[in-house]
Design a protein around this motif. Structure first.
Motif, PDB file in Angstrom:
ATOM      1  N   ASN A 111       0.812  -1.221   0.000  1.00 44.98           N
ATOM      2  CA  ASN A 111       0.000   0.000   0.000  1.00 44.98           C
ATOM      3  C   ASN A 111       0.846   1.272   0.000  1.00 44.98           C
ATOM      4  OD1 ASN A 111      -2.364  -1.657   0.320  1.00 44.98           O
ATOM      5  ND2 ASN A 111      -1.881  -1.827   2.495  1.00 44.98           N
ATOM      6  N   HIS A 112       2.090   1.168  -0.486  1.00 44.72           N
ATOM      7  CA  HIS A 112       3.006   2.307  -0.396  1.00 44.72           C
ATOM      8  C   HIS A 112       2.456   3.571  -1.057  1.00 44.72           C
ATOM      9  CE1 HIS A 112       4.292   1.944  -4.627  1.00 44.72           C
ATOM     10  NE2 HIS A 112       4.169   0.645  -4.446  1.00 44.72           N
ATOM     11  N   ASP A 113       1.603   3.396  -2.072  1.00 41.81           N
ATOM     12  CA  ASP A 113       1.071   4.571  -2.770  1.00 41.81           C
ATOM     13  C   ASP A 113      -0.104   5.210  -2.039  1.00 41.81           C
ATOM     14  OD1 ASP A 113      -0.428   2.299  -3.237  1.00 41.81           O
ATOM     15  OD2 ASP A 113      -1.111   2.969  -5.207  1.00 41.81           O
ATOM     16  N   ARG A 114      -0.570   4.573  -0.930  1.00 36.52           N
ATOM     17  CA  ARG A 114      -1.707   5.128  -0.172  1.00 36.52           C
ATOM     18  C   ARG A 114      -1.326   5.467   1.272  1.00 36.52           C
ATOM     19  NH1 ARG A 114      -5.093   7.157  -3.215  1.00 36.52           N
ATOM     20  NH2 ARG A 114      -6.788   6.936  -1.714  1.00 36.52           N
ATOM     21  N   ILE A 115      -0.122   5.054   1.695  1.00 40.94           N
ATOM     22  CA  ILE A 115       0.302   5.321   3.077  1.00 40.94           C
ATOM     23  C   ILE A 115       0.894   6.723   3.163  1.00 40.94           C
ATOM     24  CG2 ILE A 115       1.900   4.641   4.922  1.00 40.94           C
ATOM     25  CD1 ILE A 115       1.654   1.768   3.939  1.00 40.94           C
ATOM     26  N   VAL A 116       0.556   7.426   4.237  1.00 39.00           N
ATOM     27  CA  VAL A 116       1.064   8.791   4.450  1.00 39.00           C
ATOM     28  C   VAL A 116       1.526   8.933   5.895  1.00 39.00           C
ATOM     29  CG1 VAL A 116      -0.433   9.838   2.694  1.00 39.00           C
ATOM     30  CG2 VAL A 116      -1.231   9.677   5.070  1.00 39.00           C
ATOM     31  N   ARG A 117       2.393   9.887   6.104  1.00 36.11           N
ATOM     32  CA  ARG A 117       2.785  10.280   7.463  1.00 36.11           C
ATOM     33  C   ARG A 117       2.143  11.630   7.744  1.00 36.11           C
ATOM     34  NH1 ARG A 117       8.458  10.169   7.371  1.00 36.11           N
ATOM     35  NH2 ARG A 117       8.718   8.399   8.776  1.00 36.11           N
ATOM     36  N   VAL A 118       1.456  11.735   8.858  1.00 38.34           N
ATOM     37  CA  VAL A 118       0.871  13.022   9.250  1.00 38.34           C
ATOM     38  C   VAL A 118       1.984  13.887   9.832  1.00 38.34           C
ATOM     39  CG1 VAL A 118      -0.936  14.180  10.558  1.00 38.34           C
ATOM     40  CG2 VAL A 118      -1.304  11.838   9.746  1.00 38.34           C
ATOM     41  N   MET A 119       2.120  15.103   9.323  1.00 41.31           N
ATOM     42  CA  MET A 119       3.175  16.009   9.777  1.00 41.31           C
ATOM     43  C   MET A 119       2.591  17.385  10.041  1.00 41.31           C
ATOM     44  SD  MET A 119       6.382  14.924   7.288  1.00 41.31           S
ATOM     45  CE  MET A 119       7.524  15.992   8.196  1.00 41.31           C
ATOM     46  N   GLN A 120       3.408  18.271  10.562  1.00 39.84           N
ATOM     47  CA  GLN A 120       2.939  19.621  10.843  1.00 39.84           C
ATOM     48  C   GLN A 120       4.001  20.645  10.475  1.00 39.84           C
ATOM     49  OE1 GLN A 120       2.536  20.793  14.966  1.00 39.84           O
ATOM     50  NE2 GLN A 120       3.967  19.219  15.674  1.00 39.84           N
ATOM     51  N   LEU A 126      -0.020  16.088   4.935  1.00 36.92           N
ATOM     52  CA  LEU A 126       0.231  14.665   4.726  1.00 36.92           C
ATOM     53  C   LEU A 126       1.432  14.476   3.806  1.00 36.92           C
ATOM     54  CD1 LEU A 126      -3.471  13.477   4.159  1.00 36.92           C
ATOM     55  CD2 LEU A 126      -2.154  13.459   6.295  1.00 36.92           C
ATOM     56  N   HIS A 127       2.355  13.654   4.242  1.00 36.51           N
ATOM     57  CA  HIS A 127       3.564  13.382   3.463  1.00 36.51           C
ATOM     58  C   HIS A 127       3.485  11.940   2.945  1.00 36.51           C
ATOM     59  CE1 HIS A 127       8.239  13.418   3.210  1.00 36.51           C
ATOM     60  NE2 HIS A 127       7.694  13.909   2.127  1.00 36.51           N
ATOM     61  N   PRO A 128       3.356  11.723   1.629  1.00 34.30           N
ATOM     62  CA  PRO A 128       3.189  10.366   1.093  1.00 34.30           C
ATOM     63  C   PRO A 128       4.418   9.504   1.312  1.00 34.30           C
ATOM     64  CG  PRO A 128       2.661  12.054  -0.554  1.00 34.30           C
ATOM     65  CD  PRO A 128       3.326  12.751   0.582  1.00 34.30           C
ATOM     66  N   MET A 129       4.210   8.214   1.545  1.00 29.96           N
ATOM     67  CA  MET A 129       5.323   7.282   1.767  1.00 29.96           C
ATOM     68  C   MET A 129       6.303   7.280   0.596  1.00 29.96           C
ATOM     69  SD  MET A 129       5.278   3.166   2.474  1.00 29.96           S
ATOM     70  CE  MET A 129       5.282   3.110   4.269  1.00 29.96           C
ATOM     71  N   ASP A 177      -8.668  11.769  -2.382  1.00 28.58           N
ATOM     72  CA  ASP A 177      -7.599  12.652  -2.837  1.00 28.58           C
ATOM     73  C   ASP A 177      -6.809  13.180  -1.642  1.00 28.58           C
ATOM     74  OD1 ASP A 177      -6.866  15.792  -3.545  1.00 28.58           O
ATOM     75  OD2 ASP A 177      -6.485  14.389  -5.179  1.00 28.58           O
ATOM     76  N   ILE A 178      -5.499  13.000  -1.682  1.00 26.24           N
ATOM     77  CA  ILE A 178      -4.646  13.369  -0.549  1.00 26.24           C
ATOM     78  C   ILE A 178      -4.713  14.871  -0.253  1.00 26.24           C
ATOM     79  CG2 ILE A 178      -2.594  13.580  -2.045  1.00 26.24           C
ATOM     80  CD1 ILE A 178      -0.906  12.619   0.322  1.00 26.24           C
ATOM     81  N   ASN A 179      -4.782  15.692  -1.284  1.00 22.18           N
ATOM     82  CA  ASN A 179      -4.800  17.142  -1.066  1.00 22.18           C
ATOM     83  C   ASN A 179      -6.093  17.595  -0.399  1.00 22.18           C
ATOM     84  OD1 ASN A 179      -2.245  17.616  -2.308  1.00 22.18           O
ATOM     85  ND2 ASN A 179      -3.205  17.343  -4.306  1.00 22.18           N
ATOM     86  N   LYS A 180      -7.217  16.973  -0.775  1.00 29.06           N
ATOM     87  CA  LYS A 180      -8.493  17.335  -0.161  1.00 29.06           C
ATOM     88  C   LYS A 180      -8.526  16.939   1.307  1.00 29.06           C
ATOM     89  CE  LYS A 180     -11.229  17.173  -4.428  1.00 29.06           C
ATOM     90  NZ  LYS A 180     -12.330  16.502  -5.154  1.00 29.06           N
ATOM     91  N   VAL A 181      -7.956  15.748   1.607  1.00 28.90           N
ATOM     92  CA  VAL A 181      -7.914  15.301   3.003  1.00 28.90           C
ATOM     93  C   VAL A 181      -7.016  16.222   3.820  1.00 28.90           C
ATOM     94  CG1 VAL A 181      -7.305  13.414   4.558  1.00 28.90           C
ATOM     95  CG2 VAL A 181      -8.370  12.917   2.353  1.00 28.90           C
ATOM     96  N   ALA A 182      -5.858  16.594   3.251  1.00 25.45           N
ATOM     97  CA  ALA A 182      -4.930  17.482   3.949  1.00 25.45           C
ATOM     98  C   ALA A 182      -5.596  18.814   4.280  1.00 25.45           C
ATOM     99  CB  ALA A 182      -3.678  17.694   3.110  1.00 25.45           C
ATOM    100  N   THR A 183      -6.395  19.320   3.353  1.00 22.12           N
ATOM    101  CA  THR A 183      -7.102  20.583   3.586  1.00 22.12           C
ATOM    102  C   THR A 183      -8.105  20.433   4.725  1.00 22.12           C
ATOM    103  OG1 THR A 183      -6.850  21.164   1.253  1.00 22.12           O
ATOM    104  CG2 THR A 183      -8.536  22.340   2.500  1.00 22.12           C
ATOM    105  N   LYS A 184      -8.762  19.277   4.787  1.00 19.83           N
ATOM    106  CA  LYS A 184      -9.742  19.026   5.838  1.00 19.83           C
ATOM    107  C   LYS A 184      -9.132  19.061   7.231  1.00 19.83           C
ATOM    108  CE  LYS A 184     -13.329  16.025   3.847  1.00 19.83           C
ATOM    109  NZ  LYS A 184     -13.915  14.661   3.955  1.00 19.83           N
ATOM    110  N   ILE A 185      -7.953  18.472   7.361  1.00 19.51           N
ATOM    111  CA  ILE A 185      -7.405  18.259   8.705  1.00 19.51           C
ATOM    112  C   ILE A 185      -6.363  19.309   9.114  1.00 19.51           C
ATOM    113  CG2 ILE A 185      -7.729  15.766   8.431  1.00 19.51           C
ATOM    114  CD1 ILE A 185      -4.647  15.544   8.205  1.00 19.51           C
TER     115      ILE A 185
END
Length: 796
Positions: free
Chosen positions: A53-62, A265-268, A232-240
């Motif tokens: 799942n490397h293309d769907r795993i992300v690290r939450v960062m700030q 969100l930083h993709p794996m 979509d990773i960008n939409k989720v990042a905007t949400k959180i």
């Protein structure tokens, strides 16, 4: 026709053995370098591809804004992880809280080992798609369980079945093995994770952790997530992005709110290659080395191709009659082109086979230096297809100029003996020699500057004495409970000068805090201090240098004392710091100031730091060995005392010198690899020069004979033969030095603590390049000068 091409090509190659050897040697080394670099790049680009799942795993960062500067961190609070799991299930398939990968003692009876691992939530094995050798990925659902890597299971249980066997963590918590997973490859971000223990167990290890489950200001954990399908990773990042700020507001954490925090969100797939951030923007990472070595590989192979082209065109006059005769009896130009391409392809294919042998011989050393587990992909059809295309492309590139040049000769002029190569026939060869040495000189300068930067930083004053200093990670509080007895027993052996406890090693700062107040502090100033908790003996143990005030001592109750480093004094703008009151969670009095100690990155300025006494068990034991005693003998005296006071842990230690050296491992590795490739590039260039000098000596043999008869000395003949090559190298230096300066100056700008570009680097390289040139061509020059003129002046 192809058979005829092959037969003629083979005859020509065998007839000109020296010419063939130089070409094969140069091409095979060039191909070997390109192959090694290609395998290294393949390994880098396949980083983390082990996980399905490397293309769907992300690290939450700030991103945190501190005094106008944005820093990017992957340290996050626990409640954020719970928030993502509960309120964003439609966006995240998994959201997993995790500790940092760190060392823990694992025990099975009398077998005790220290291994790195993580406490993670139960979905981690599914998210990472661990390959289970025993048990299932659901093993962490039991709070008293543990998943072991295959190597750790082997170390603890040998060949016995480890399933449901008992393991003790840090001599405190009993768990049972519920699964064994395949060791993670080195080219994964979790390669150091040798075991996984349940997050629920971790939350019971310290009573304070339950309080942190609702506090948004403590950012000491990691959060890994897997995006839900079609999200979509960008939409989720905007949400959180504002979740942490809202949490801090609800928690009334004024200190935390001082740091303006935005989640992202930083993709794996970018963790390894794009891991560096500057002012909130990705600026690179390992990708810069991928590009650098890729360019080096292309240029080294190009150098090998240049050799072939130079030597082939240089021998054109010798083959001019062959071309003329073949054209006169009806050969078409395309047939001649095909013939010459066949010769170059034969050399390229043979060189490819030799290059595989070279790679196999070099690969163990290369892996050791590069820190890789690279193997030749024998069973991968893509590898062989690339190798075939590689040879074909190399043969076409290296044979293109000779093929079209030689086939263009006019048969009438050649057979009448009126053929001349022309005034500018040698110009392309000279241009190619200049290009060769331009590349080689640029690589030499670059390698010297990389090593110089590493050595410059290594020699940076660190503010304490590293030699003879030993540090140990401690798990549990056995030593702390009897610290004074432990210390006295060690001192009586004569093996140590002093021993202390600390919350961070001398080579790292594990804790940072803000919210400190002092007289004259600007209300708008955001503070962030490295915080090192320690026992009173730490200063003497480390050998830090006081510049004002006094050190901690057990003779005085120093629990309210605080020591600052010079960077902290400067940041706080204190004129007379000793005696000042620092208000934090309680009042502290500044009792001393020490010289800055380099504890974090040696390439960065020292962080403002404070040192305070702690009365609880800490993570590190620091020991200053007796300089009058052999370190091995001293450690043999320390070991039984350590085991007596800490029987649940193995006796494991690390010299601070060695730990500090690890901070330069990446730069040193890159420098060694670049140096290795540079040496091979120089070798290839010298092979070309040697071949060219051999041809030139052969071509001018009669001229040399006439000059000797007329009284020319060996030195004058050597100078005559060498000056043309030296002139070409001087031109190459004039091009390479500005190019190298431009790129290496830009590279050094990425380091705040950096070496200067000294003139001697370029001067040394210039002299070295000229000396290498002279040594390479001198053999053929002197050999020609020593030839008996009677032989050289004989008619054909």
């Amino acid at each position: 026709m192809i058979k005829n091409y092959l037969k003629i090509a083979w005859r020509n190659l065998v007839k000109n053995k020296a010419h063939t050897f130089i070409n094969v040697a140069g091409l095979s080394v060039g191909m070997a370098v390109a192959m090694l670099i290609g395998l290294w790049i393949w390994d880098e680009l396949s980083y983390d591809k082990y996980f399905e799942n490397h293309d769907r795993i992300v690290r939450v960062m700030q991103h945190e804004t501190f005094n106008g500067e944005i820093t990017s961190e992957n340290s996050l609070p626990i409640p954020l992880g719970y928030k993502l799991r509960q309120d964003y299930k439609e966006d995240f398939k998994y959201a997993v809280l995790s500790t940092w990968t760190s060392g823990h003692v694992l025990a099975n009876g009398d077998t005790k080992i220290t291994q790195d691992g993580n406490y993670m939530q139960a979905e981690a094995p599914d998210m990472l798609t661990l390959k289970m050798l025993k048990g299932t990925r659901a093993g962490l659902k039991d709070p008293s369980s543990i998943l072991l890597s295959a190597s750790v299971a082997k170390a603890l249980f040998g060949n016995a079945d480890p399933m449901l066997k008992a393991v003790k963590i840090d001599n405190k918590w009993n768990v049972k093995v519920t699964g064994v997973y395949e060791d993670l490859p080195r080219n994964t971000s979790f390669s150091g994770m040798k075991f996984i223990a349940p997050w629920d167990l971790y939350m019971t290890t310290d009573p304070q952790l339950k309080k942190q489950a609702t506090r948004w200001g403590n950012t000491s954990w990691q959060i890994f997530s897997q995006l839900a399908p079609n999200v979509d990773i960008n939409k989720v990042a905007t949400k959180i992005k504002d979740l942490k700020h809202k949490g801090l507001t609800a928690d009334n954490d004024l200190v935390g709110m001082a740091f303006k925090s935005t989640l992202f969100l930083h993709p794996m797939n970018k963790w390894h290659l794009y891991s560096e951030f500057k002012n909130g923007v990705i600026t690179g990472g390992a990708i810069q080395f991928v590009w650098m070595f890729g360019i080096i590989g292309v240029f080294v192979l190009l150098l090998a191709c240049i050799n072939f082209m130079n030597l082939s065109t240089a021998r054109s006059e010798k083959r001019a009659k062959e071309v003329g005769i073949r054209k006169a009896i009806g050969s078409l130009r395309r047939q001649l082109i095909g013939q010459f391409f066949m010769e170059s392809l034969m050399i390229a294919v043979f060189a490819f086979m030799v290059s595989i042998v070279i790679v196999m011989l070099i690969l163990p050393w290369f892996n050791q230096v590069a820190g890789k587990d690279i193997v030749v992909l024998w069973d991968n059809p893509v590898f062989w297809l690339c190798g075939l295309m590689f040879s074909l492309l190399t043969g076409i590139i290296s044979g293109s100029y000779p093929a079209f040049y030689l086939s263009s000769f006019q048969p009438v002029k050649v057979l009448k003996g009126t053929f001349k190569a022309g005034r500018f026939a040698a110009l392309p060869r000279k241009v190619l020699v200049v290009l060769q040495f331009t590349v080689s000189v640029t690589l030499i300068i670059g390698t010297i500057i990389v090593f110089r930067q590493v050595q410059f930083t290594k020699n940076r004053p660190v503010g304490y004495e590293r030699t003879g200093l030993v540090q140990m990670n401690i798990h549990g509080d056995d030593i702390h409970k009897h610290f004074m007895a432990f210390r006295n027993d060690l001192l009586q052996t004569g093996a140590i000068v002093e021993v202390a406890e600390s919350g961070s090693p001398l080579t790292g700062v594990w804790s940072n805090n803000s919210g400190l107040n002092w007289r004259g502090k600007d209300p708008n100033l955001q503070d962030d201090f490295g915080t090192i908790r320690l026992s009173p003996e730490f200063g003497k143990t480390a050998g830090w240098k006081l510049v004002d005030g006094r050190d901690f001592t057990r003779a005085v109750a120093d629990t309210s004392g605080i020591i600052l480093n010079e960077a902290a004094v400067k940041f706080m703008n204190l004129k007379s710091p000793v005696g000042e009151t620092i208000k934090w969670y309680r009042d502290f009095t500044v009792i001393g100031v020490i010289k800055d100690m380099v504890m974090s990155s040696p390439y960065e300025p020292v962080k403002p730091s404070v040192f305070i006494i702690a009365n609880y068990a800490m993570e590190m034991i620091d020991i200053r060995l007796n300089p009058q005693m052999n370190p091995r003998e001293a450690l043999s005296k320390i070991e039984p005392i350590f085991k007596r006071y800490n029987p649940g842990s193995p006796f494991e230690y690390k010299f601070t010198n060695e730990d500090y050296a690890q901070k330069f491992a990446n730069e040193e590795r890159i420098g060694k690899l670049a140096g290795f490739f540079t040496i091979l590039a120089i070798f290839i260039s010298c092979m070309g020069l040697f071949g060219m000098a051999s041809f030139m000596a052969e071509q001018r043999i009669k001229e040399i004979g006439v000059r000797k008869v007329l009284g020319a000395s060996i030195f004058s003949l050597w100078r005559l033969m060498s000056k043309d090559f030296v002139a070409l190298v001087v031109i190459a230096l004039a091009i390479a030095i500005p190019v190298a300066y431009y790129f290496m100056h830009g590279w050094l700008q990425s380091y705040q603590y950096r070496a200067e570009l000294s003139w001697w680097i370029f001067g040394f390289t210039a002299i070295g390049a000229i000396m290498i040139t002279l040594l390479t061509v001198s053999y053929q020059s002197i050999k020609a000068a020593l030839t008996n003129p009677v032989k050289s002046l004989k008619t054909e």
